[in-house]
Design an enzyme around this catalytic site. Structure first.
Site, mmCIF file in Angstrom:
data_model
loop_
_atom_site.group_PDB
_atom_site.id
_atom_site.type_symbol
_atom_site.label_atom_id
_atom_site.label_comp_id
_atom_site.label_asym_id
_atom_site.label_seq_id
_atom_site.Cartn_x
_atom_site.Cartn_y
_atom_site.Cartn_z
ATOM 1 N N GLU A 165 -7.186 1.969 -13.399
ATOM 2 C CA GLU A 165 -6.548 3.095 -12.704
ATOM 3 C C GLU A 165 -5.301 3.549 -13.458
ATOM 4 O O GLU A 165 -5.093 4.747 -13.679
ATOM 5 C CB GLU A 165 -6.196 2.698 -11.266
ATOM 6 N N HIS A 174 -27.425 21.053 -1.091
ATOM 7 C CA HIS A 174 -27.537 21.683 -2.392
ATOM 8 C C HIS A 174 -26.587 22.859 -2.555
ATOM 9 O O HIS A 174 -26.435 23.630 -1.620
ATOM 10 C CB HIS A 174 -28.986 22.173 -2.571
ATOM 11 N N CYS A 191 -1.533 1.659 -3.057
ATOM 12 C CA CYS A 191 -2.501 2.740 -2.842
ATOM 13 C C CYS A 191 -1.898 4.142 -2.789
ATOM 14 O O CYS A 191 -2.421 5.065 -3.433
ATOM 15 C CB CYS A 191 -3.260 2.540 -1.528
ATOM 16 N N GLU A 242 -26.486 15.050 -3.702
ATOM 17 C CA GLU A 242 -27.894 15.228 -3.312
ATOM 18 C C GLU A 242 -28.827 14.317 -4.113
ATOM 19 O O GLU A 242 -29.924 13.982 -3.677
ATOM 20 C CB GLU A 242 -28.329 16.696 -3.424
ATOM 21 N N TYR A 262 -9.124 -3.372 -11.223
ATOM 22 C CA TYR A 262 -8.812 -2.124 -10.533
ATOM 23 C C TYR A 262 -7.539 -1.482 -11.108
ATOM 24 O O TYR A 262 -7.520 -0.318 -11.477
ATOM 25 C CB TYR A 262 -8.480 -2.405 -9.057
ATOM 26 N N LYS A 279 -0.007 5.323 -6.026
ATOM 27 C CA LYS A 279 -1.044 5.322 -7.063
ATOM 28 C C LYS A 279 -1.921 6.560 -6.934
ATOM 29 O O LYS A 279 -2.172 7.263 -7.902
ATOM 30 C CB LYS A 279 -1.864 4.030 -6.940
ATOM 31 N N CYS A 295 0.825 -1.216 0.000
ATOM 32 C CA CYS A 295 0.000 0.000 0.000
ATOM 33 C C CYS A 295 0.853 1.257 0.000
ATOM 34 O O CYS A 295 0.640 2.168 -0.805
ATOM 35 C CB CYS A 295 -0.946 -0.014 1.206
HETATM 36 P P1 NDP Z 1 -8.084 -7.854 -10.603
HETATM 37 O O1 NDP Z 1 -8.263 -9.247 -10.168
HETATM 38 O O2 NDP Z 1 -8.992 -6.803 -10.115
HETATM 39 O O3 NDP Z 1 -8.068 -7.796 -12.189
HETATM 40 C C1 NDP Z 1 -7.264 -8.623 -12.956
HETATM 41 C C2 NDP Z 1 -7.606 -8.412 -14.403
HETATM 42 O O4 NDP Z 1 -6.705 -9.138 -15.224
HETATM 43 C C3 NDP Z 1 -9.004 -8.884 -14.759
HETATM 44 O O5 NDP Z 1 -9.570 -7.945 -15.646
HETATM 45 C C4 NDP Z 1 -8.750 -10.221 -15.431
HETATM 46 O O6 NDP Z 1 -9.714 -10.551 -16.395
HETATM 47 C C5 NDP Z 1 -7.434 -9.964 -16.125
HETATM 48 N N1 NDP Z 1 -6.669 -11.197 -16.350
HETATM 49 C C6 NDP Z 1 -6.375 -12.163 -15.452
HETATM 50 N N2 NDP Z 1 -5.651 -13.132 -16.016
HETATM 51 C C7 NDP Z 1 -5.474 -12.777 -17.312
HETATM 52 C C8 NDP Z 1 -4.830 -13.375 -18.408
HETATM 53 N N3 NDP Z 1 -4.218 -14.539 -18.290
HETATM 54 N N4 NDP Z 1 -4.862 -12.734 -19.595
HETATM 55 C C9 NDP Z 1 -5.496 -11.546 -19.722
HETATM 56 N N5 NDP Z 1 -6.127 -10.929 -18.715
HETATM 57 C C10 NDP Z 1 -6.118 -11.538 -17.509
HETATM 58 O O7 NDP Z 1 -6.571 -7.545 -10.229
HETATM 59 P P2 NDP Z 1 -5.744 -6.222 -10.162
HETATM 60 O O8 NDP Z 1 -4.351 -6.642 -10.453
HETATM 61 O O9 NDP Z 1 -6.342 -5.134 -10.968
HETATM 62 O O10 NDP Z 1 -5.859 -5.819 -8.649
HETATM 63 C C11 NDP Z 1 -5.597 -6.761 -7.609
HETATM 64 C C12 NDP Z 1 -6.397 -6.444 -6.395
HETATM 65 O O11 NDP Z 1 -5.812 -5.343 -5.719
HETATM 66 C C13 NDP Z 1 -7.823 -6.010 -6.665
HETATM 67 O O12 NDP Z 1 -8.697 -7.089 -6.824
HETATM 68 C C14 NDP Z 1 -8.143 -5.204 -5.448
HETATM 69 O O13 NDP Z 1 -8.585 -6.057 -4.441
HETATM 70 C C15 NDP Z 1 -6.815 -4.590 -5.079
HETATM 71 N N6 NDP Z 1 -6.734 -3.187 -5.533
HETATM 72 C C16 NDP Z 1 -7.580 -2.264 -4.996
HETATM 73 C C17 NDP Z 1 -7.535 -0.952 -5.383
HETATM 74 C C18 NDP Z 1 -8.488 0.037 -4.812
HETATM 75 O O14 NDP Z 1 -9.075 -0.235 -3.776
HETATM 76 N N7 NDP Z 1 -8.696 1.177 -5.461
HETATM 77 C C19 NDP Z 1 -6.582 -0.493 -6.398
HETATM 78 C C20 NDP Z 1 -5.761 -1.541 -6.931
HETATM 79 C C21 NDP Z 1 -5.840 -2.827 -6.488
HETATM 80 P P3 NDP Z 1 -11.132 -11.229 -15.994
HETATM 81 O O15 NDP Z 1 -11.970 -10.137 -15.456
HETATM 82 O O16 NDP Z 1 -11.626 -11.748 -17.306
HETATM 83 O O17 NDP Z 1 -10.815 -12.303 -15.033
#
Ligand code: NDP
Length: 458
Positions: free
Chosen positions: A186, A440, A51, A445, A182, A54, A46
């Site tokens: 982002e 407002h 976080c 709102e 996510y 980022k 983080c």
């Molecule tokens: P996520 O699990 O959210 O997303 C992973 C993405 O990668 C999905 O879109 C997935 O597709 C895709 N993917 C997975 N495997 C493959 C592959 N082999 N080929 C192509 N695409 C693939 O993971 P993130 O890395 O974005 O984030 C990890 C975690 O970190 C989040 O789940 C969250 O909990 C946390 N996080 C929170 C944040 C916040 O609170 N603002 C910010 C950043 C991270 P599909 O959908 O089809 O499975």
């Protein structure tokens, strides 16, 4: 007569991130003898490469749109450029400051902090890898977090992950982010805002799988409008090095030239080589530590919190799990963490804020629901001439009239969602929302003025 075995420490924590540090400090403040080991930098994902940096980059990238909007309000603004190295240095200084605070706070709480890699060598034993010293502890807490995952495609080594994205030598002229979660949305928004030509390549039909369908569609469209080249149903197959950069090939036979590929394809628990097999700790999918609701692993003296358990991978949850672990093990007060109704934000542009159930989840769990939905152009966009509609959705249980979920796509939605989380936790009904006086003029709102339901399901 049995004699209590003596240990060097009551608690040894592996991992100096949010969950581990919270647990170490609380246990020590309660009188336990505690040590923690961190192999990289105190603060964990983080603070060091998640976080915090980022969000700093998100702030930096938003100025682009702010400058554009300012013109409509009479400002004559022509930014003369953006200095990536300056932003990177400012970010580095801030995370160093925070990392130092983590260490200082551990010291103040009486925790021994090792700057070394620790591995498990038995149910009550860890080894400091560089020092070579073995240490015993009555309880071991694993809080090592996760690490980015890259799919095994040809040329994957040419792609970076979020780990490296924070420290790039220069802002890429063209970046392609792979993924639709996510981190992908982002970072695509950050690079786009900072001025890189940005492509987002996602294998599915709409980004942010698992989020509200209207939010998913709305965000995809808004990102495109803001200039991100969004390619859907685009599964990566191969990355090839070319004279000018990289060529990314997709499963459907198409390809694109790009300067940089960033994988945002998920994260996996960081348990490899941690020696957990020496203590008989059961691992699950992708190497996550299997724990019960009190964060205890299959080895009774070993607990785990945070991303390494792959429950809900969010910093505030790791912190809660760390605190609950201390209540359970050191304060004789068995405590579970409630993983429901967690407010969360995705700091894309526009931003997403969400708490509670999506329409589909609510339908599955309660059967009959009322949906209140509003899409409007926020006041700020009138004069600025930006065309980007804010979306708000309230999902209500038809029988009890309790609000089950709220989903927002639009500026400041994360900030709104934190407060909405309190209302949902308290069991607010739609009538409670209606009884609240509007603030407002604000976008928020709208949340208390949606009187007519849009539709009911089933
Ligand atoms: P996520 O699990 O959210 O997303 C992973 C993405 O990668 C999905 O879109 C997935 O597709 C895709 N993917 C997975 N495997 C493959 C592959 N082999 N080929 C192509 N695409 C693939 O993971 P993130 O890395 O974005 O984030 C990890 C975690 O970190 C989040 O789940 C969250 O909990 C946390 N996080 C929170 C944040 C916040 O609170 N603002 C910010 C950043 C991270 P599909 O959908 O089809 O499975």
């Amino acid at each position: 007569m049995t004699t209590e075995q003596s240990f060097d420490y009551d608690l040894f924590v592996i991992g100096g991130g949010s969950g581990g540090v919270r647990a170490a400090r609380l246990a020590s403040q309660g009188g336990a003898k505690v040590a923690v080991a961190e192999e990289y930098r105190y603060g964990g994902t983080c603070v060091i490469r998640g976080c915090v940096p980022k969000k700093l980059f998100v702030y930096a990238s938003r100025f682009h749109g702010e400058f554009e909007d300012a013109r409509g309000f009479g400002w004559d603004v022509e930014p003369s450029g953006f200095d990536w190295t300056k932003l990177r240095a400012a970010k580095d200084a801030e995370i160093s400051r925070l990392s130092q605070i983590y260490l200082t706070n551990l010291g103040k709480a009486g925790v021994t902090a090792f700057e070394d890699r620790a591995v498990v060598t038995g149910p009550n034993e860890v080894k400091l890898v560089n020092e070579g010293r073995t240490i015993t502890a009555k309880t071991i807490l694993i809080a090592v977090g996760g690490t980015p995952f890259k799919p095994e495609i040809e040329g994957a080594e040419f792609g970076i992950t979020s780990n490296e994205a924070f420290d790039l030598e220069a802002l890429p002229s063209h970046v392609t982010v792979i993924g639709g979660g996510y981190i992908a949305v982002e970072f695509a928004s950050i690079f786009n805002g900072l001025g890189s030509k940005t492509t987002l390549a996602y294998r599915g039909p709409s980004v942010l799988r698992g989020f509200d369908e209207d939010v998913r569609a709305g965000l995809t469209e808004a990102m495109e409008t803001r200039g991100v080249d969004v390619r859907l149903n685009a599964s990566p197959k191969k990355i090839e090095k070319t004279n000018d950069g990289l060529r990314l090939h997709f499963e459907d036979g198409s390809s694109l030239e790009t300067g940089l590929v960033m994988f945002a394809t998920g994260r996996v628990p960081l348990t490899e080589g941690l020696g957990l097999e020496t203590a008989g700790v059961t691992l699950g999918r992708n190497g996550k530590i299997e724990v019960d609701e009190f964060s205890q692993s299959s080895c009774p003296s070993i607990y785990a919190v945070g991303d390494v358990t792959d429950r809900v991978n969010l910093t505030p949850i790791a912190i809660r799990e760390g605190a609950a672990f201390v209540e359970t093990v050191f304060n004789d007060n068995p405590t579970k963490v409630d993983h429901s109704q967690i407010p969360t934000a995705v700091f894309s542009q526009p931003e997403v804020g969400t708490v509670g159930l999506t329409e589909e989840q609510a339908l599955e769990q309660v059967g009959a629901i009322d949906v209140y939905k509003s899409q409007f152009n926020p006041m700020r966009n009138t004069i600025s001439s930006r065309v980007e509609r804010t979306l708000m959705k309230i999902i209500v249980d038809q029988a009890s009239q309790k609000v089950l979920g709220v989903h927002i796509l639009g500026p400041d939605s994360g900030e709104m969602t934190q407060a909405l989380g309190i209302a949902l936790k308290m069991g607010a009904t739609k009538a409670d929302f209606d009884a609240t006086v509007a603030l407002h003029p604000s976008a928020a709102e709208e949340l208390v003025t949606m009187k007519e339901k849009s539709y009911s399901r089933p």
